[in-house]
Scaffold this active site. Structure first.
Site, PDB file in Angstrom:
ATOM      1  N   TYR A 294       0.820  -1.205   0.000  1.00  0.00           N
ATOM      2  CA  TYR A 294       0.000   0.000   0.000  1.00  0.00           C
ATOM      3  C   TYR A 294       0.857   1.260   0.000  1.00  0.00           C
ATOM      4  O   TYR A 294       0.380   2.343  -0.352  1.00  0.00           O
ATOM      5  CB  TYR A 294      -0.936   0.038   1.209  1.00  0.00           C
ATOM      6  CG  TYR A 294      -1.937  -1.078   1.293  1.00  0.00           C
ATOM      7  CD1 TYR A 294      -2.096  -2.005   0.257  1.00  0.00           C
ATOM      8  CD2 TYR A 294      -2.740  -1.222   2.417  1.00  0.00           C
ATOM      9  CE1 TYR A 294      -3.017  -3.036   0.352  1.00  0.00           C
ATOM     10  CE2 TYR A 294      -3.667  -2.249   2.520  1.00  0.00           C
ATOM     11  CZ  TYR A 294      -3.790  -3.153   1.481  1.00  0.00           C
ATOM     12  OH  TYR A 294      -4.701  -4.176   1.581  1.00  0.00           O
ATOM     13  N   ILE A 405       3.941 -42.322   1.227  1.00  0.00           N
ATOM     14  CA  ILE A 405       5.136 -42.486   0.396  1.00  0.00           C
ATOM     15  C   ILE A 405       5.213 -41.301  -0.557  1.00  0.00           C
ATOM     16  O   ILE A 405       4.945 -41.414  -1.753  1.00  0.00           O
ATOM     17  CB  ILE A 405       5.093 -43.809  -0.397  1.00  0.00           C
ATOM     18  CG1 ILE A 405       4.696 -44.973   0.520  1.00  0.00           C
ATOM     19  CG2 ILE A 405       6.436 -44.090  -1.058  1.00  0.00           C
ATOM     20  CD1 ILE A 405       4.530 -46.287  -0.201  1.00  0.00           C
ATOM     21  N   SER A 408       9.695 -36.846  -4.118  1.00  0.00           N
ATOM     22  CA  SER A 408      10.337 -35.539  -4.221  1.00  0.00           C
ATOM     23  C   SER A 408      11.741 -35.713  -4.764  1.00  0.00           C
ATOM     24  O   SER A 408      12.397 -36.729  -4.508  1.00  0.00           O
ATOM     25  CB  SER A 408      10.381 -34.857  -2.849  1.00  0.00           C
ATOM     26  OG  SER A 408      11.085 -33.632  -2.927  1.00  0.00           O
ATOM     27  N   ASN A 417       9.912 -34.419   4.750  1.00  0.00           N
ATOM     28  CA  ASN A 417       8.856 -35.424   4.695  1.00  0.00           C
ATOM     29  C   ASN A 417       9.052 -36.541   5.710  1.00  0.00           C
ATOM     30  O   ASN A 417       8.101 -37.186   6.143  1.00  0.00           O
ATOM     31  CB  ASN A 417       8.774 -36.024   3.283  1.00  0.00           C
ATOM     32  CG  ASN A 417       8.201 -35.048   2.281  1.00  0.00           C
ATOM     33  OD1 ASN A 417       7.525 -34.095   2.651  1.00  0.00           O
ATOM     34  ND2 ASN A 417       8.462 -35.285   1.013  1.00  0.00           N
TER      35      ASN A 417
END
Length: 445
Positions: A294, A405, A408, A417
């Site tokens: 802004y 499972i 990546s 994970n």
């Protein structure tokens, strides 16, 4: 840390949706959905008005009736320090009887058996007790201390007094207008002057009730009878997300109250900001929303400082833009400096973007550092939230008995994970995530 994200964002995932326009070359359309983890939604329209609306979906009412009304916690806190477990047991019985929240005062450096050897004048405990200025450091802190009206304060008697770590606890918080009820444990010594000597560590507005000493042989019934004999001050326990139309506030999941109507400053110039904020405050409004994009954070801060309204009565929101996510900590400090404020009531991540998880962690650190009180997200679609919370989602699967499972190619994501076992979702949180089920398969084929 994952636990923090889960608690802060679960409300966001099932809560309010509202239209929100945005600005800048990277912004989204005027019709995009806005979700904020603090059960607050902020639309910014061309007429510069802001509204708040709750999206109550009937199809999930029966499934989430309990979770939609979960409490932010009791207005009573049981805070205790225990070395041998005696004080801890008394504290747990008080917690059960009062349905209070409970907090263990844990020393940053744990006391060893040698530290507690009272026959050795040079032992740590003896040295601390003989030094009235000793303040052993505490690991962690009480979140949302402002929500508590009553604090049961428990400790073992050391040489007739409360351990110095109790002094550390009392001096770590603003406990003005709180009622403190001390209780102690000892083999033979009574509570004596141990509680009275703590009074000077707190504001004069603190109410101290007469304390109670419990022996090692104390029973649960002894504790129940004592608690029932107390005339505890009454205080209404509010629910997170509940609108109070008398106070014109909503309780956030951070424990703070936010006004339910205020002023959005999108597109207001510096001069317009000053005039508009002055008019808002004069009319009794107390919520002001700004953002880095802004371009008027400095003007907002100046208008607040120029007003006669006490700072603590004004709720200030600002937002970090995605271009700030890679240096979020510095951006938070920059916002504080621009506005000339000691703290910001709420900071939101303005839109999804690269590095938003890391930016959110920076917001959490700012809360821990006392720079920010409440944090959240704006303009996140449900799909984006699901991407934002994959650790949480994986843990949800595990608790439902589903083997996970995930795939990546990113080493950092692979490590993240696997890091699913240092936190646990509550039954209420599991229900809230279950309620997001849209009966859709997630297969790509």
């Amino acid at each position: 840390m994952k636990r923090w994200i889960a608690l802060a964002l679960l409300v966001c995932m099932i809560s309010m949706l509202a239209a929100c326009s945005s600005e800048g070359a990277e912004s989204s359309s005027d019709s995009e959905s806005s979700t904020i983890s603090t059960t607050y939604s902020q639309p910014e329209t061309e007429s510069k008005t802001e509204e708040i609306d709750a999206d109550t979906s009937e199809e999930n009412d029966s499934e989430t009736a309990d979770s939609d009304n979960f409490s932010s916690g009791s207005n009573i806190l049981v805070a205790y320090f225990s070395c041998t477990g005696t004080t801890e047991q008394i504290a747990m019985w008080i917690e059960e009887q009062t349905e209070a929240d409970i907090y263990e005062i844990v020393p940053e450096t744990p006391y060893t058996e040698d530290d507690l050897n009272y026959n050795n004048s040079s032992s740590r405990a003896n040295q601390e007790q003989s030094d009235s200025s000793a303040r052993p450091a505490i690991s962690g802190n009480v979140e949302n201390i402002e929500q508590y009206d009553v604090i049961f304060l428990g400790y073992p008697i050391w040489h007739g007094q409360a351990p110095r770590i109790i002094s550390t606890f009392l001096e770590s918080y603003d406990l003005s207008d709180v009622t403190i009820i001390p209780f102690c444990t000892s083999h033979s010594s009574g509570i004596g002057s141990s509680a009275e000597n703590l009074h000077s560590l707190c504001a004069d507005t603190v109410t101290w009730m007469e304390g109670r000493r419990f022996s090692r042989d104390a029973t649960e019934n002894d504790v129940v009878e004592w608690v029932e004999s107390l005339e505890l001050p009454e205080s209404e326990v509010r629910t997170v997300g509940e609108f109070d139309f008398e106070t014109k506030t909503v309780l956030l999941n951070s424990g703070y109250e936010m006004p339910i109507m205020g002023l959005g400053t999108y597109s207001l110039t510096d001069e317009e900001c000053a005039v508009s904020i002055a008019a808002l405050l004069e009319a009794g409004g107390r919520l002001i929303d700004t953002a880095y994009m802004y371009g008027n954070e400095a003007a907002v801060g100046q208008a607040i400082r120029d007003s006669d309204v006490p700072r603590e009565e004004i709720f200030v929101i600002t937002k970090l833009y995605p271009s700030q996510f890679d240096h979020a900590a510095e951006a938070i400090d920059e916002a504080l400096e621009k506005m000339g404020l000691d703290y910001i009531d709420m900071i939101l991540l303005h839109h999804p973007g690269d590095g938003d998880v890391e930016a959110y962690l920076a917001l959490e650190q700012a809360v821990a550092d006392g720079k920010v009180r409440s944090i959240g997200l704006s303009n996140w679609y449900v799909e984006e939230l699901e991407e934002f919370l994959p650790q949480v989602i994986l843990r949800w699967n595990l608790q439902k008995g589903v083997v996970v499972i995930p795939g990546s190619s990113d080493p950092d994501h692979i490590r993240e994970n696997l890091d699913l076992f240092d936190f646990e979702l509550t039954d209420e949180e599991m229900v809230q995530i279950n309620a997001l089920d849209r009966n859709e398969k997630h297969d790509w084929y």
